[in-house]
Design a protein around this motif. Structure first.
Motif: not given
Length: 582
Positions: A88-99, A436-443
């Motif tokens: 993940g060098d130079s990458l950013v991890v966010y929670a997945g978006f919800i519509d 413990g939360k769902l593995a919904n991520l945006v990298v």
């Protein structure tokens, strides 16, 4: 624990023979060489900046995902031995978006000529059959889902991992569900069903209710009749003696969960007048309400504050019409500054000035829409976003526009993640990067709202999707220039963090092979194509499936990338060392 050298390992795998049956234990053989088994459902994103929630981040840490759930998050998290590591060098991890509301995975219906004929033949247009009137509240969106619908991938490409989806239709299209934006079957997509009753001010065609006011009147009538029928049903269930069994009607029965306050009504409406009307309807009938759309909510902020209900703002923004004049080169801000409230037109000579003033006024109106999210935020109203009617390719750009016009970045991120989760009642399962939360991520490759940032990976319930950049259209060949040719032997170098890997590419006509310096066995190229100067091909591997390469040819040189699933695009440079005859 030292991360394993997966980049180098992935490239070495390209040169291994694809013999899956020989690699697997008896009884677990793949049916063919394309049925590549899942090696692990455990992933570790290491050395990344982790945005746990808006305003809360870990500058450098690791996220571990196992079996669709976040197992560990932190700066000193050990990497499991069975994990597929993503550097993940130079990458950013966010929670997945919800519509908050969309039609993702629900294909648009084809024009129904039979229904139009039925509408023409209906004997009483004032009391048509429910389906012709747009009354299908009993319809469940789960029965309409198509996992391969293009809308699912399009929203996933821009970071959405979950969506509240509803049927298409008119006044009462049906019941919504929360889904994952992944899955091979509708059942695999569904997270939770029957979460909403969807309604909109969408009149029927040629029959009642044919106007917005008629839609409101019909809703009021259905709701009150449903309340009477529910009372009858409840009385009969408590003591049926001496009572006639209540008749079952699916349209009215669909309102029972709403009457019991177990299910909200999601009303989609955009203009200010209709927002007023829907809020008045809710006050009359006292049903749980959620509003979506809200494009003109800047004119009803006080009403929305008083209502204190969940809101989902559209991500669709108005666009300036195409204008080839000099005014078309101005930004909306510059154009709006030219507006004169009391411009006086006295003759035909003033027409150009009037046209300019009209365009300036249009720009001022567009800016109101750009500022809507900021004004909702300033008013203290919590909201999520809705992608209905929004072009997925323009969503990230529209978010940047909202931020430019006053919406704080943290508020924009909250509306995409934790605020959307809270408003949908799933904040304990989604919306933040927590254990413990769902593995919904945006990298991403950088800060989310930076114009140069692109989304690299998306995880949906622990399933990894690599987001590749759209293939560039090949440049037209200059007239008189010889066509590009790929035939010959190419000496290539693939750059990886562990060092350069030497690769040999041999192409003859529509076939070719690939080998590396590590293992000289040649593997056949698949899907070999040359369009203009763009060369692409694939190679099958036994662990990562299909590895794709895209190169741009320029004489005896070629540059591009080779994409390893789960690893990403690695730079590839080639020089032709022999053939063809020139």
């Amino acid at each position: 624990m030292e991360p394993r050298p997966l980049f180098l390992f992935a490239l070495l795998l390209v040169t291994l023979p694809v013999n899956l049956n020989a690699q697997q234990p008896s009884g677990q053989q793949a049916s063919n060489q394309n049925d590549i088994p899942t090696i692990t459902r455990t992933y570790a994103i290491t050395n990344a900046r982790i945005v746990v929630a808006p305003g809360q981040e870990i500058p450098r840490g690791t996220v571990v995902l196992r079996n669709g759930v976040i197992e560990a998050v932190g700066p000193d998290v050990p990497v499991p031995t069975d994990a597929w590591v993503l550097e993940g060098d130079s990458l950013v991890v966010y929670a997945g978006f919800i519509d908050g509301l969309s039609h993702a995975g629900v294909p648009a219906p084809r024009r129904d000529e039979n229904q139009q004929e039925e509408r023409r033949r209906v004997q009483n247009p004032g009391d048509p059959p429910p389906e012709l009137a747009g009354l299908t509240p009993e319809r469940d969106v789960r029965m309409l889902l198509k996992p391969d619908d293009a809308s699912v991938e399009k929203l996933r490409r821009v970071g959405f991992t979950m969506a509240h989806v509803v049927p298409r239709g008119r006044m009462l299209p049906g019941q919504g569900a929360l889904i994952f934006l992944r899955g091979q079957t509708p059942a695999e997509m569904v997270y939770r069903g029957e979460v909403s009753l969807f309604a909109q001010l969408e009149p029927a065609q040629g029959v009642y209710p044919a106007t917005d006011m008629a839609v409101l009147a019909r809703f009021r009538q259905l709701y009150r009749e449903a309340a009477r029928r529910r009372q009858h049903t409840t009385l009969y269930a408590s003591d049926p003696r001496g009572l006639e069994p209540p008749p079952y009607d699916p349209v009215h029965a669909a309102f029972f969960p709403v009457l019991e306050k177990r299910q909200p009504v999601f009303f989609y409406t955009e203009d200010a007048l209709d927002i007023h009307r829907v809020l008045a309807l809710q006050q009359q009938l006292d049903f749980p309400l959620r509003l979506a759309g809200l494009a003109q909510s800047f004119d009803v902020l006080e009403k929305l504050k008083q209502a204190n209900i969940p809101l989902f703002l559209t991500l669709d923004l108005p666009e300036a019409p195409k204008d080839t004049s000099k005014l078309g080169k101005l930004s909306d801000d510059s154009l709006a500054a030219r507006y004169h409230t009391y411009l006086h037109v006295s003759s035909y000579r003033d027409v150009p000035a009037e046209i300019e003033n009209l365009k300036a006024r249009q720009a001022k109106e567009r800016i109101k829409y750009y500022e809507t999210a900021a004004r909702l935020h300033e008013a203290g109203l919590r909201f999520g976003f809705s992608t209905r009617d929004a072009d997925p390719d323009k969503i990230l750009g529209n978010l940047r526009t909202m931020i430019k016009y006053g919406l704080p970045e943290e508020a924009a991120l909250a509306a995409l993640t934790i605020d959307a989760a809270r408003l949908l009642g799933i904040e304990r399962a989604a919306g933040t990067v927590e254990v413990g939360k769902l593995a919904n991520l945006v990298v991403t490759t950088g800060p989310l709202f930076d114009e140069k940032t692109r989304i690299r990976y998306v995880f949906v319930a622990g399933e990894l999707f690599e987001i590749k950049e759209p293939a560039r259209r090949p440049r037209a060949r200059e007239e008189g220039a010889p066509p590009a040719r790929a035939d010959g032997t190419w000496s290539c170098t693939v750059d990886s963090p562990e060092g350069a890997i030497d690769t040999t590419l041999r192409i003859e006509g529509q076939s070719g092979t690939l080998s590396s310096s590590a293992i000289p066995q040649e593997l056949p190229l698949e899907n070999l194509t040359l369009e203009g100067s763009q060369l692409s091909f694939s190679v099958m591997t036994n662990a990562y499936g299909r590895v794709d390469a895209r190169l741009t040819l320029s004489g005896d040189a070629a540059e591009g990338t080779i994409d390893v699933p789960g690893v990403g695009g690695l730079p590839m440079r080639c020089t032709r060392t022999s053939g063809p005859e020139r």
